[in-house]
Structure formats: structure tokens, C-alpha cells
Design a protein around this motif. Structure first.
Motif, PDB file in Angstrom:
ATOM      1  N   LYS A  94      40.910 -22.639  41.776  1.00  0.00           N
ATOM      2  CA  LYS A  94      41.765 -21.480  41.532  1.00  0.00           C
ATOM      3  C   LYS A  94      42.319 -20.928  42.855  1.00  0.00           C
ATOM      4  O   LYS A  94      41.740 -21.119  43.922  1.00  0.00           O
ATOM      5  N   HIS A  95      43.444 -20.233  42.741  1.00  0.00           N
ATOM      6  CA  HIS A  95      44.026 -19.587  43.913  1.00  0.00           C
ATOM      7  C   HIS A  95      43.461 -18.174  44.012  1.00  0.00           C
ATOM      8  O   HIS A  95      43.706 -17.337  43.135  1.00  0.00           O
ATOM      9  N   CYS A  96      42.701 -17.926  45.061  1.00  0.00           N
ATOM     10  CA  CYS A  96      42.079 -16.622  45.288  1.00  0.00           C
ATOM     11  C   CYS A  96      42.773 -15.935  46.458  1.00  0.00           C
ATOM     12  O   CYS A  96      42.851 -16.494  47.557  1.00  0.00           O
ATOM     13  N   ALA A 103      48.274 -15.481  42.379  1.00  0.00           N
ATOM     14  CA  ALA A 103      46.813 -15.540  42.434  1.00  0.00           C
ATOM     15  C   ALA A 103      46.183 -15.580  41.047  1.00  0.00           C
ATOM     16  O   ALA A 103      46.564 -14.823  40.149  1.00  0.00           O
ATOM     17  N   ASP A 104      45.172 -16.449  40.917  1.00  0.00           N
ATOM     18  CA  ASP A 104      44.319 -16.436  39.728  1.00  0.00           C
ATOM     19  C   ASP A 104      43.244 -15.362  39.872  1.00  0.00           C
ATOM     20  O   ASP A 104      42.781 -14.800  38.879  1.00  0.00           O
ATOM     21  N   VAL A 135      50.417  -8.486  40.070  1.00  0.00           N
ATOM     22  CA  VAL A 135      49.372  -9.197  39.321  1.00  0.00           C
ATOM     23  C   VAL A 135      49.988 -10.003  38.184  1.00  0.00           C
ATOM     24  O   VAL A 135      50.758  -9.465  37.380  1.00  0.00           O
ATOM     25  N   LYS A 136      49.644 -11.290  38.122  1.00  0.00           N
ATOM     26  CA  LYS A 136      50.156 -12.103  37.013  1.00  0.00           C
ATOM     27  C   LYS A 136      49.243 -11.956  35.798  1.00  0.00           C
ATOM     28  O   LYS A 136      48.028 -11.693  35.938  1.00  0.00           O
ATOM     29  N   PRO A 137      49.783 -12.104  34.592  1.00  0.00           N
ATOM     30  CA  PRO A 137      48.957 -11.992  33.385  1.00  0.00           C
ATOM     31  C   PRO A 137      47.791 -12.975  33.398  1.00  0.00           C
ATOM     32  O   PRO A 137      47.946 -14.138  33.765  1.00  0.00           O
TER      33      PRO A 137
END
Length: 289
Positions: free
Chosen positions: A158-160, A205-206, A223-225
Motif C-alpha cells: 500500500k501507499h502510505c 495514499a491508501d 483524502v481518497k475514498p
């Protein structure tokens, strides 16, 4: 959206430690012993130390509180640190920060024995953390790992995005999340005051870990859903809604960000309770040396 309950996880960690302490003492060994040095009478520091001592009592640790006035000399404080380093009955100890300006916090941190540095601030322990070796992990990053693990939040691949690069939270957090471990194995981006295109990067970002110390810095357009948002911020802001005249605000604008998230930590009650639980983890490790 699911709230990440730091109080619940913290209590689970304390219960786990308390069970281990019972086994230790039942075998005839003494319980781990945590000492704390408190300089001056800063209200926040007083509260933090009192909560740490209370947590020690709850899990069955021994605890000691050593007080100094604000006027204590650096030489006298360092002598006490060396005394605790050499005390076989003290497994770990902390020097509560901040310290008065005439005392070098770096010098105090470097004087603490790495084997008793349960705050995880000594350069040797930071170095071991960077190399992925067993060490004392500083409390807030370790607490965040515990939360991610408890809720089985997938981090591998994941992208943190970590917002903030402090030596206490942001920098060690970014290292831990990138390491070959669980939780971990993430692709990590560190953002800070000089970063450009911050909103665009955050929207990729995840997982967002906000540790910038600016109230409500992270807004919905960052922030993405479905993202996971961990809010490390705890800033006191004036409030007419409380008897104290202030309330705690996180780094995330919770009301507008929360509906977008798969998981989010509240403030208070999210990351905060985990810091003391993490200190208990490190003290147990020090006692089992």
C-alpha cells in the motif's frame, strides 16, 4: 467507516502484559521496574507521568518517580541518569520531556543506557530500528503498529503517506512502515513543510499518518475514498464548549474526513492511549532482558 478505538486496544495490550507479569512473579522473579524522572511542575508533564505510573500499577510493574526542581543543574540530572543506568533493580526509565532550557535534551538522551531506554530515543536504538534489528521502538510509532495489527489493516504494497518528519513520530514511522514486516511492507512517502503538491500526493495514499502538529491540517480534499487515516495530532485549542476552556484537536478535520475513510482514529481516544501501552511493552521487554 470504522473508528479505530485506541482505548479498547490499549486495554487489550495492558491485559496481555498483566498476564505475563503474573507468570513472571509466579516463577519467583521480580516484576519489571520502571522509573521516571520529572523536572519542574509542568501540568502536561505531571499528567503524563501520573498516567504512566497508574498504568504500571495496573499491569503489576514496580514504579518510581524522581522529582527535581526546574533549577536542577545539568550535571546533577546527568548524575541521576547514570545512577539509574547502574541500578540493577531498575529495568527501564524515562526522563519526561520537555526539560528546562539550560539542560541539553540531546545530552540527557545520549546518557541513558540504550538497554534501559524504554522511550526508544537513544541514537543506538534509533539506529537499530533503522536496520530492522530488535530494539525499543518509540511509543507513538509502536502504538500505531499495534492499532494497524489489531484491526488487521492491510499495509503490504500500500501507499502510505506520513505527514511530518519529527524524530519522535514521523521519521521512525516512515522507516517502520517501509520495512519487511507486518504491519509494514508499504511504499512510503514523507511529506513536510517544504513538500510541494501535498494535496495531490495525499490523494494517492491508501494510508495517511498525520503527525504534523497543526490542528485540522488534513481536509477532505486530501483524502481518497476508502483510505485509512491515523491522526497523531493532539493540540489544545480554545473552546467555549468545555469547562476547561480548551479541547483537543487532531491534525485531521475529522467531521469532513471521516465519511470518506475505511478506518480512522478519533482525537482523543485514538493514538493517544496507545503511547502509554507501548511504554508498558518496552518496560516488559527491558525486564525480560
Amino acid at each position: 467507516m470504522q473508528l479505530i478505538d485506541g482505548k479498547l486496544v490499549s486495554q487489550a495490550v495492558r491485559n496481555r502484559i498483566a498476564d505475563q507479569v503474573k507468570h513472571i512473579t509466579a516463577s519467583g522473579k521480580r516484576a519489571p521496574h520502571l522509573a521516571a524522572i520529572l523536572v519542574g511542575n509542568d501540568g502536561g508533564s505531571e499528567t503524563y507521568v501520573a498516567n504512566k505510573i497508574k498504568a504500571c500499577e495496573e499491569v503489576g510493574f514496580r514504579s518510581s518517580l524522581i522529582r527535581f526542581d526546574n533549577t536542577v543543574s545539568e550535571t546533577e540530572l546527568l548524575a541521576k541518569v547514570e545512577e539509574l543506568n547502574n541500578d540493577p533493580n531498575v529495568d527501564g526509565f524515562i526522563v519526561q520531556l520537555p526539560l528546562p532550557k539550560h539542560i541539553s535534551e540531546d545530552k540527557v538522551t545520549e546518557t541513558i543506557s540504550p538497554s534501559k531506554d524504554v522511550d526508544g530515543f537513544h541514537p543506538q536504538n534509533i539506529g537499530r530500528l533503522t536496520l530492522g534489528m530488535d530494539t525499543f521502538v518509540s511509543a507513538t510509532p509502536q502504538g500505531i503498529l499495534e492499532l494497524l495489527d489489531h484491526y488487521k489493516i492491510e499495509t503490504s504494497g500500500k501507499h502510505c503517506v506520513v505527514i511530518g518528519r519529527s524524530n519522535i513520530v514521523g521519521r521512525p514511522m516512515s522507516i517502520l512502515m517501509s520495512q519487511k514486516r507486518t504491519p509494514g511492507n508499504a511504499t512510503v512517502t514523507v511529506l513536510h513543510s517544504k513538500s510541494e503538491n501535498m494535496k495531490e500526493i495525499c490523494r494517492q495514499a491508501d494510508i495517511i499518518i498525520a503527525a504534523v502538529g497543526i490542528p485540522e491540517f488534513v481536509t477532505a480534499d486530501m483524502v481518497k475514498p476508502g483510505a485509512v487515516v491515523i491522526d497523531v495530532g493532539t493540540t489544545r485549542v480554545p473552546s467555549t464548549e468545555t469547562k476547561t476552556g480548551w479541547k483537543l484537536k487532531g491534525d485531521v478535520k475529522f467531521d469532513e474526513v471521516a465519511p470518506l475513510c475505511s478506518y480512522i482514529t478519533p482525537v482523543p481516544g485514538g493514538v493517544g492511549p496507545m503511547t502509554i501501552a507501548s511504554l508498558m511493552i518496552n518496560t516488559l521487554k527491558a525486564g525480560q532482558k
